[in-house]
Enzyme design. Structure first.
Site, PDB file in Angstrom:
ATOM      1  N   PHE A  29       5.379  -0.367   3.329  1.00 35.29           N
ATOM      2  CA  PHE A  29       4.234   0.016   4.265  1.00 35.29           C
ATOM      3  C   PHE A  29       3.169  -0.941   4.138  1.00 35.29           C
ATOM      4  O   PHE A  29       2.368  -1.399   4.977  1.00 35.29           O
ATOM      5  CB  PHE A  29       3.975   1.445   4.140  1.00 35.29           C
ATOM      6  CG  PHE A  29       2.744   1.717   2.933  1.00 35.29           C
ATOM      7  CD1 PHE A  29       1.603   1.625   3.161  1.00 35.29           C
ATOM      8  CD2 PHE A  29       3.304   1.741   1.739  1.00 35.29           C
ATOM      9  CE1 PHE A  29       0.795   2.031   2.281  1.00 35.29           C
ATOM     10  CE2 PHE A  29       2.517   1.881   0.561  1.00 35.29           C
ATOM     11  CZ  PHE A  29       1.483   1.930   0.828  1.00 35.29           C
ATOM     12  N   ASP A  30       2.924  -1.481   2.826  1.00 38.98           N
ATOM     13  CA  ASP A  30       2.066  -2.239   2.377  1.00 38.98           C
ATOM     14  C   ASP A  30       1.916  -3.691   3.504  1.00 38.98           C
ATOM     15  O   ASP A  30       0.880  -3.870   3.919  1.00 38.98           O
ATOM     16  CB  ASP A  30       1.852  -2.563   1.082  1.00 38.98           C
ATOM     17  CG  ASP A  30       1.583  -1.697   0.084  1.00 38.98           C
ATOM     18  OD1 ASP A  30       0.457  -1.231  -0.391  1.00 38.98           O
ATOM     19  OD2 ASP A  30       2.770  -1.035  -0.310  1.00 38.98           O
ATOM     20  N   VAL A  31       3.107  -4.214   3.531  1.00 35.02           N
ATOM     21  CA  VAL A  31       3.115  -5.433   4.124  1.00 35.02           C
ATOM     22  C   VAL A  31       2.995  -5.137   5.536  1.00 35.02           C
ATOM     23  O   VAL A  31       2.308  -5.881   6.322  1.00 35.02           O
ATOM     24  CB  VAL A  31       4.643  -5.872   4.119  1.00 35.02           C
ATOM     25  CG1 VAL A  31       4.979  -7.318   4.963  1.00 35.02           C
ATOM     26  CG2 VAL A  31       5.196  -6.108   2.459  1.00 35.02           C
ATOM     27  N   LEU A  61      -0.811  -4.766   6.437  1.00 35.85           N
ATOM     28  CA  LEU A  61      -1.528  -6.130   6.187  1.00 35.85           C
ATOM     29  C   LEU A  61      -1.223  -7.072   7.202  1.00 35.85           C
ATOM     30  O   LEU A  61      -1.920  -7.614   7.852  1.00 35.85           O
ATOM     31  CB  LEU A  61      -1.169  -6.783   4.820  1.00 35.85           C
ATOM     32  CG  LEU A  61      -1.534  -5.991   3.678  1.00 35.85           C
ATOM     33  CD1 LEU A  61      -1.410  -6.604   2.285  1.00 35.85           C
ATOM     34  CD2 LEU A  61      -3.140  -5.809   3.469  1.00 35.85           C
ATOM     35  N   LYS A 100      -5.863  -0.588  -2.502  1.00 36.67           N
ATOM     36  CA  LYS A 100      -6.423  -1.100  -1.564  1.00 36.67           C
ATOM     37  C   LYS A 100      -7.653  -0.527  -0.757  1.00 36.67           C
ATOM     38  O   LYS A 100      -7.578   0.893  -0.845  1.00 36.67           O
ATOM     39  CB  LYS A 100      -5.220  -1.577  -0.381  1.00 36.67           C
ATOM     40  CG  LYS A 100      -4.225  -2.323  -0.813  1.00 36.67           C
ATOM     41  CD  LYS A 100      -3.150  -2.522   0.276  1.00 36.67           C
ATOM     42  CE  LYS A 100      -2.193  -3.645  -0.239  1.00 36.67           C
ATOM     43  NZ  LYS A 100      -1.238  -3.158  -1.234  1.00 36.67           N
TER      44      LYS A 100
END
Length: 241
Positions: free
Chosen positions: A187-189, A192, A166
């Site tokens: 953590f990605d969620v 975003l 990303k």
């Protein structure tokens, strides 16, 4: 050249990666050297118990240009990425998994996408023909089911939130990672969702990808925790925490 003049920062989180990290660092450093951009490479050791730190220090001693940041204890991938992102000074900040499942050469794809966006995320879902080595079928199906829940609970219209590749404009990256609370694989969620709630534009871009047999994510255990985490993230962010 001052740090404020950098075009691109690449962050590599690492935990017990003494074996596969050195070739990754060399490949990323070679790519950056030939990119024509003003760059920096940041490796974040997340409290490794093996020889990861020694391996990175040996590369630095050989003249490989990098910055090594360290956690004294293992905190999780999200925490490692956040440490690197918050220390990064490039106009664009990109993070990648240490296994380079997405080749670092795909960075140009995300950088171009940021011309009209604040956040660009690599995606395996938009063009599955770019997947060179697939995950085992049960794991791939688990990922697709997880995405159904992600879209239903938090991020409608994003088809692959978990690809570890990303890129962000620096101000967007610092804004969302500065408030990150999830230190594990979910953590990605959160990143975003915080970006979307802040009105930042997110674009999803198809990238080449190759499954790594050494993945640290448990298809059953981690997926269960991540599903529960979706509701925690929604409550937390919606409350302004």
């Amino acid at each position: 050249m001052g740090a404020e003049d950098l075009d691109l920062s690449v962050v590599l989180p690492a935990y017990d990666e003494a074996r596969r990290l050195p070739p990754t660092v060399r490949r990323v450093a070679e790519f950056l050297a030939g990119s024509g951009l003003r760059t920096e490479l940041i490796v974040v050791d997340d409290g490794s118990a093996d020889g990861t730190v020694a391996a990175v220090e040996a590369l630095a001693a050989e003249g490989v240009p990098l910055r090594l940041l360290r956690h004294q204890r293992n905190r999780g991938k999200g925490a490692a990425v956040a440490t690197g992102v918050m220390a990064a000074t490039g106009a664009t900040i990109l993070f990648s998994d240490a296994d380079l499942s997405t080749p670092i050469e795909e960075a140009h794809v995300l950088i171009r996408a940021l011309e009209d966006a604040d956040v660009a995320i690599g995606s395996r879902a938009l063009d599955r023909g770019l997947i060179e080595v697939h995950q085992p079928l049960p794991r791939e199906l688990m990922g697709r089911v997880f995405n159904v829940f992600v879209q239903a609970v938090l991020l409608r219209g994003l088809w692959d939130t978990q690809c570890g590749f990303k890129a962000f404009r620096r101000d967007a990256a610092h804004a969302v990672f500065g408030r990150l609370r999830s230190e594990g694989f979910d953590f990605d969620v959160e990143v975003l969702y915080r970006a979307r709630r802040a009105g930042l534009r997110i674009v999803e871009v198809p990238v080449r990808w190759r499954n790594s047999a050494d993945t640290r994510v448990s298809a059953v255990g981690d997926s269960g925790r991540m599903l529960r985490g979706l509701f925690r993230i929604r409550r937390m962010v919606d409350r302004g925490e």
